[in-house]
Write an enzyme that holds these catalytic residues in place. Structure first.
Site, PDB file in Angstrom:
ATOM      1  N   THR A  50      -2.495  -5.797   1.126  1.00  0.00           N
ATOM      2  CA  THR A  50      -3.738  -4.785  -0.119  1.00  0.00           C
ATOM      3  C   THR A  50      -4.181  -3.483   0.935  1.00  0.00           C
ATOM      4  O   THR A  50      -4.511  -3.470   2.031  1.00  0.00           O
ATOM      5  CB  THR A  50      -4.937  -5.877   0.526  1.00  0.00           C
ATOM      6  OG1 THR A  50      -6.046  -4.925  -0.964  1.00  0.00           O
ATOM      7  CG2 THR A  50      -6.132  -6.405   1.114  1.00  0.00           C
ATOM      8  N   ALA A  51      -4.497  -2.481   0.488  1.00  0.00           N
ATOM      9  CA  ALA A  51      -4.440  -1.293   1.149  1.00  0.00           C
ATOM     10  C   ALA A  51      -5.848  -1.573   2.041  1.00  0.00           C
ATOM     11  O   ALA A  51      -5.852  -0.956   3.818  1.00  0.00           O
ATOM     12  CB  ALA A  51      -4.948  -0.097   0.597  1.00  0.00           C
ATOM     13  N   ASP A  99       2.608   1.137 -11.911  1.00  0.00           N
ATOM     14  CA  ASP A  99       1.367   2.456 -11.729  1.00  0.00           C
ATOM     15  C   ASP A  99       1.581   3.218 -10.959  1.00  0.00           C
ATOM     16  O   ASP A  99       3.115   3.124 -10.514  1.00  0.00           O
ATOM     17  CB  ASP A  99       0.043   1.218 -10.941  1.00  0.00           C
ATOM     18  CG  ASP A  99      -0.310   0.311 -11.531  1.00  0.00           C
ATOM     19  OD1 ASP A  99      -0.065   0.459 -12.606  1.00  0.00           O
ATOM     20  OD2 ASP A  99      -0.779  -1.046 -11.121  1.00  0.00           O
ATOM     21  N   GLY A 138       0.326  -1.500  -6.826  1.00  0.00           N
ATOM     22  CA  GLY A 138      -0.428  -1.379  -6.110  1.00  0.00           C
ATOM     23  C   GLY A 138      -1.066  -2.011  -4.751  1.00  0.00           C
ATOM     24  O   GLY A 138      -1.683  -2.987  -5.474  1.00  0.00           O
ATOM     25  N   GLY A 139      -0.643  -2.452  -4.087  1.00  0.00           N
ATOM     26  CA  GLY A 139      -1.386  -3.604  -2.791  1.00  0.00           C
ATOM     27  C   GLY A 139      -1.275  -5.184  -3.713  1.00  0.00           C
ATOM     28  O   GLY A 139       0.027  -5.595  -3.648  1.00  0.00           O
ATOM     29  N   ASP A 140      -2.621  -5.653  -3.842  1.00  0.00           N
ATOM     30  CA  ASP A 140      -2.169  -6.931  -4.203  1.00  0.00           C
ATOM     31  C   ASP A 140      -3.194  -7.170  -5.570  1.00  0.00           C
ATOM     32  O   ASP A 140      -3.750  -6.482  -5.347  1.00  0.00           O
ATOM     33  CB  ASP A 140      -3.153  -7.493  -3.319  1.00  0.00           C
ATOM     34  CG  ASP A 140      -2.782  -8.961  -3.689  1.00  0.00           C
ATOM     35  OD1 ASP A 140      -2.894 -10.040  -2.935  1.00  0.00           O
ATOM     36  OD2 ASP A 140      -4.284  -9.901  -4.321  1.00  0.00           O
ATOM     37  N   MET A 174     -11.923   2.821  -3.685  1.00  0.00           N
ATOM     38  CA  MET A 174     -11.749   4.067  -4.841  1.00  0.00           C
ATOM     39  C   MET A 174     -12.874   4.311  -4.586  1.00  0.00           C
ATOM     40  O   MET A 174     -13.889   4.896  -5.374  1.00  0.00           O
ATOM     41  CB  MET A 174     -11.831   3.289  -5.834  1.00  0.00           C
ATOM     42  CG  MET A 174     -10.676   2.499  -6.886  1.00  0.00           C
ATOM     43  SD  MET A 174     -10.698   1.557  -8.308  1.00  0.00           S
ATOM     44  CE  MET A 174     -11.208  -0.157  -7.330  1.00  0.00           C
ATOM     45  N   LYS A 205      -2.125   5.321 -14.351  1.00  0.00           N
ATOM     46  CA  LYS A 205      -3.055   6.958 -14.875  1.00  0.00           C
ATOM     47  C   LYS A 205      -2.136   7.950 -14.148  1.00  0.00           C
ATOM     48  O   LYS A 205      -1.643   8.197 -13.175  1.00  0.00           O
ATOM     49  CB  LYS A 205      -4.561   6.830 -14.074  1.00  0.00           C
ATOM     50  CG  LYS A 205      -5.486   7.615 -14.088  1.00  0.00           C
ATOM     51  CD  LYS A 205      -6.528   7.655 -13.547  1.00  0.00           C
ATOM     52  CE  LYS A 205      -7.067   6.320 -13.415  1.00  0.00           C
ATOM     53  NZ  LYS A 205      -8.932   6.098 -13.313  1.00  0.00           N
ATOM     54  N   GLY A 226      -2.852   5.455   3.258  1.00  0.00           N
ATOM     55  CA  GLY A 226      -2.519   4.692   4.284  1.00  0.00           C
ATOM     56  C   GLY A 226      -1.256   4.415   4.832  1.00  0.00           C
ATOM     57  O   GLY A 226      -0.817   4.317   3.047  1.00  0.00           O
ATOM     58  N   PRO A 241       0.690  -1.388  -0.347  1.00  0.00           N
ATOM     59  CA  PRO A 241      -0.154   0.094  -0.348  1.00  0.00           C
ATOM     60  C   PRO A 241       0.953   1.805   0.154  1.00  0.00           C
ATOM     61  O   PRO A 241       0.225   2.175  -0.365  1.00  0.00           O
ATOM     62  CB  PRO A 241      -0.824  -0.192   1.859  1.00  0.00           C
ATOM     63  CG  PRO A 241      -0.062  -1.011   2.258  1.00  0.00           C
ATOM     64  CD  PRO A 241       0.723  -1.820   1.357  1.00  0.00           C
TER      65      PRO A 241
HETATM   66  N1  SAH Z   1      -4.614  -3.961  -5.683  1.00  0.00           N
HETATM   67  C1  SAH Z   1      -4.249  -2.800  -4.720  1.00  0.00           C
HETATM   68  C2  SAH Z   1      -6.196  -1.425  -4.989  1.00  0.00           C
HETATM   69  C3  SAH Z   1      -5.684  -0.618  -6.478  1.00  0.00           C
HETATM   70  S1  SAH Z   1      -7.055   0.181  -6.432  1.00  0.00           S
HETATM   71  C4  SAH Z   1      -5.008  -2.726  -3.765  1.00  0.00           C
HETATM   72  O1  SAH Z   1      -4.516  -4.246  -2.831  1.00  0.00           O
HETATM   73  O2  SAH Z   1      -5.052  -2.418  -2.132  1.00  0.00           O
HETATM   74  C5  SAH Z   1      -6.659   2.070  -6.043  1.00  0.00           C
HETATM   75  C6  SAH Z   1      -7.852   2.318  -4.650  1.00  0.00           C
HETATM   76  O3  SAH Z   1      -7.580   1.402  -3.559  1.00  0.00           O
HETATM   77  C7  SAH Z   1      -7.705   3.993  -4.043  1.00  0.00           C
HETATM   78  O4  SAH Z   1      -8.709   3.892  -4.638  1.00  0.00           O
HETATM   79  C8  SAH Z   1      -7.616   3.805  -2.927  1.00  0.00           C
HETATM   80  O5  SAH Z   1      -9.442   3.160  -2.610  1.00  0.00           O
HETATM   81  C9  SAH Z   1      -7.054   2.316  -2.366  1.00  0.00           C
HETATM   82  N2  SAH Z   1      -5.381   2.645  -1.782  1.00  0.00           N
HETATM   83  C10 SAH Z   1      -4.626   2.308  -2.487  1.00  0.00           C
HETATM   84  N3  SAH Z   1      -3.772   2.469  -1.648  1.00  0.00           N
HETATM   85  C11 SAH Z   1      -3.961   3.297  -1.135  1.00  0.00           C
HETATM   86  C12 SAH Z   1      -3.564   3.952   0.558  1.00  0.00           C
HETATM   87  N4  SAH Z   1      -2.129   3.736   1.010  1.00  0.00           N
HETATM   88  N5  SAH Z   1      -3.942   4.287   1.210  1.00  0.00           N
HETATM   89  C13 SAH Z   1      -5.403   4.509   1.244  1.00  0.00           C
HETATM   90  N6  SAH Z   1      -6.228   3.929   0.007  1.00  0.00           N
HETATM   91  C14 SAH Z   1      -5.264   3.383  -0.822  1.00  0.00           C
END
Ligand code: SAH
Length: 488
Positions: free
Chosen positions: A114-115, A31, A84-86, A167, A53, A196, A8
């Site tokens: 994941t975030a 990304d 990002g995240g997972d 999102m 984006k 976060g 995240p």
């Molecule tokens: N694959 C990612 C999510 C991608 S969609 C995952 O697993 O985390 C992108 C959304 O993830 C953002 O709109 C937001 O809602 C969330 N997100 C990503 N990074 C974040 C962060 N550092 N803090 C809070 N929300 C986050």
């Protein structure tokens, strides 16, 4: 081909497998929400391709990204698709894996943190909690409209557990309305976590009924996750990130990009949002190899000077040993540190990191022939003082600072930051040259200067620094800024 989750934002949340694959990759397709530190581990020659984006603008179409992945992998490159995240949680990782399978390319999926879980954890909100929540729903808030949404709002309203929306920031109001009208109680605890796990993390807690208003009032922006459920109330007891001194403040850094990162990183660790507005760039000047054997004193006035000095030594096949016969004097802790990296422990480092300070520190030191390694068009205080004392002085100009063009958007953010930092007279001149056409700094911006020379340059332009460091290095600058922020 590897589909890799980067977590995240906090680089500490990259998995061991992700780091290993990033370090080996020939090509990395990444990304927008990838931590900078994730790419820092890439090989120097690796091809880094941004496929996300562009803030507010259009994104690279998904088909194009998939085609690029397939093409690079077929060409035999080791390709990392970094997300990002997972990768499989709202990351379109499934679609990309399907495209790879169709193209007959083997792949590995590397899950990430994941975030929706991590941002909440960093806010002290556990997504499940015995007795409070036995289930979690991860939900996308990015739907065209609540009415034609694929989401079953009645089911979500009845869902016996925690609702986590990704999102959803731009549509938070509609999400709240849809949940309320489907019967979710307005008194239920809710929270929003922006950025976060990152230095600029912000948390807003409240209840479902009004959480969107609070988020708006606090100017919460993407990326953020929203959570609805009794667990949200635990943030009050469980939040653990220490409050950071510069949380919520914006600080502009005007140093050359190559030198800005140490300052930027420290500001970020203190919770500041940093605007990098490098008004200057350092260009090294060509010159003959240097033989320093004739000098009994070598003065270096900046870390850039150290780099240039060693380049000139190396050009003649020399190294640190060539300075063995001379006293070495340095202005500033950063300069001394740059010397130390090259095996030279400076003999003289004045308390006050300005030329006058060094001249004073050298008062009792016998000098016959001195070399002063410095920038082009620097002040002549030091050579003048040494010459007056009968020394023979050579000035070696090693680099010059030139203007770096700044995008209007960058300039605009810098001009309206809470703090703007200046670490040299030349950054003042070049920054104001760029900014003047657009009516100077905003009135609420506090100006921080590293020392008297920089302050004098500010005054020449009619600007009074609000804060001047009493030690003229980065530590001193940060200390002064923190004292001001604490007082304000
Ligand atoms: N694959 C990612 C999510 C991608 S969609 C995952 O697993 O985390 C992108 C959304 O993830 C953002 O709109 C937001 O809602 C969330 N997100 C990503 N990074 C974040 C962060 N550092 N803090 C809070 N929300 C986050």
């Amino acid at each position: 081909m590897y589909l890799v989750g980067a977590g995240p934002g906090d680089p500490g949340l990259l998995t061991a497998r992700a780091l290993e694959l990033i370090a080996r990759a020939d090509v990395i397709l990444y990304d927008r929400l990838i931590p900078d530190a994730a790419l820092a581990g890439a090989r120097p020659g690796a091809e880094l391709v941004f496929v996300g984006k562009q803030g507010g603008g259009g994104s690279v179409p998904q088909e194009q990204t998939e085609a690029l992945m397939v093409q690079r992998a077929q060409a035999g490159a080791q390709v990392v698709r970094l997300k990002g995240g997972d990768p499989f949680v709202f990351g379109r990782g499934g679609e990309e894996a399907l495209a790879l399978r169709t193209a007959g390319i083997e792949y590995e999926i590397v899950p990430g943190v994941t975030a929706g879980v991590a941002a909440l954890a960093y806010a002290g909100i556990p997504v499940t909690h015995r007795g409070l929540s036995s289930a979690v729903a991860l939900i996308t808030g990015h739907e065209e409209s609540a009415k034609q949404s694929a989401l079953d709002w009645r089911a979500l309203a009845r869902f016996p557990g925690t609702l986590v929306f990704y999102m959803g920031m731009r549509r938070l109001e509609q999400i709240v309305a849809a949940l309320l009208s489907a019967g979710r109680p307005g008194s239920e605890p809710a929270a929003v976590v922006q950025a976060g796990t990152l230095p600029e993390q912000r948390v807003v807690t409240g209840i479902l009924q009004t959480i969107h208003e609070q988020a708006r009032a606090q100017d919460i922006r993407p990326p953020a996750v929203a959570v609805v459920g009794p667990v949200a109330a635990l943030a009050e007891q469980l939040s653990w990130l220490p409050p950071r001194a510069l949380a919520g403040r914006t600080v502009a850094v005007t140093r050359a990009r190559a030198q800005a990162s140490a300052l930027a990183r420290r500001l970020e660790a203190l919770g500041a949002r940093v605007v990098q507005a490098p008004a200057i760039r350092v260009v090294s000047l060509a010159g003959p190899p240097l033989d320093p054997s004739a000098y009994d004193l070598v003065c270096v006035t900046s870390a850039n000077g150290v780099v240039g000095l060693f380049e000139r030594l190396a050009a003649g096949g020399r190294d640190a040993r060539a300075l063995a016969g001379a006293r070495v004097a340095a202005i500033g802790a950063g300069t001394a540190a740059a010397l130390a990296e090259r095996g030279i422990s400076a003999d003289v480092v004045p308390e006050r990191a300005v030329a006058e300070g060094l001249a004073q520190a050298l008062a009792q030191v016998p000098v016959r022939r001195a070399l002063i390694a410095r920038a082009r068009s620097a002040r002549d205080v030091l050579p003048d003082v040494l010459r007056e004392r009968g020394a023979e002085v050579d000035v070696l100009e090693l680099y010059e600072t030139v203007a770096e063009p700044l995008a209007d958007a960058v300039l605009e953010s810098a001009r309206s930051a809470d703090y703007i930092t200046f670490t040299s007279a030349s950054s003042v001149r070049f920054f104001l040259q760029a900014a003047d056409h657009r009516a100077g700094l905003s009135r609420s911006t506090r100006i921080v200067s590293i020392g008297p020379i920089t302050s004098a340059a500010l005054r020449e332009h009619g600007l009074e620094p609000h804060v001047e460091a009493s030690r003229h290095d980065l530590d001193g600058l940060l200390e002064a800024l923190l004292a001001d922020a604490g007082a304000g």
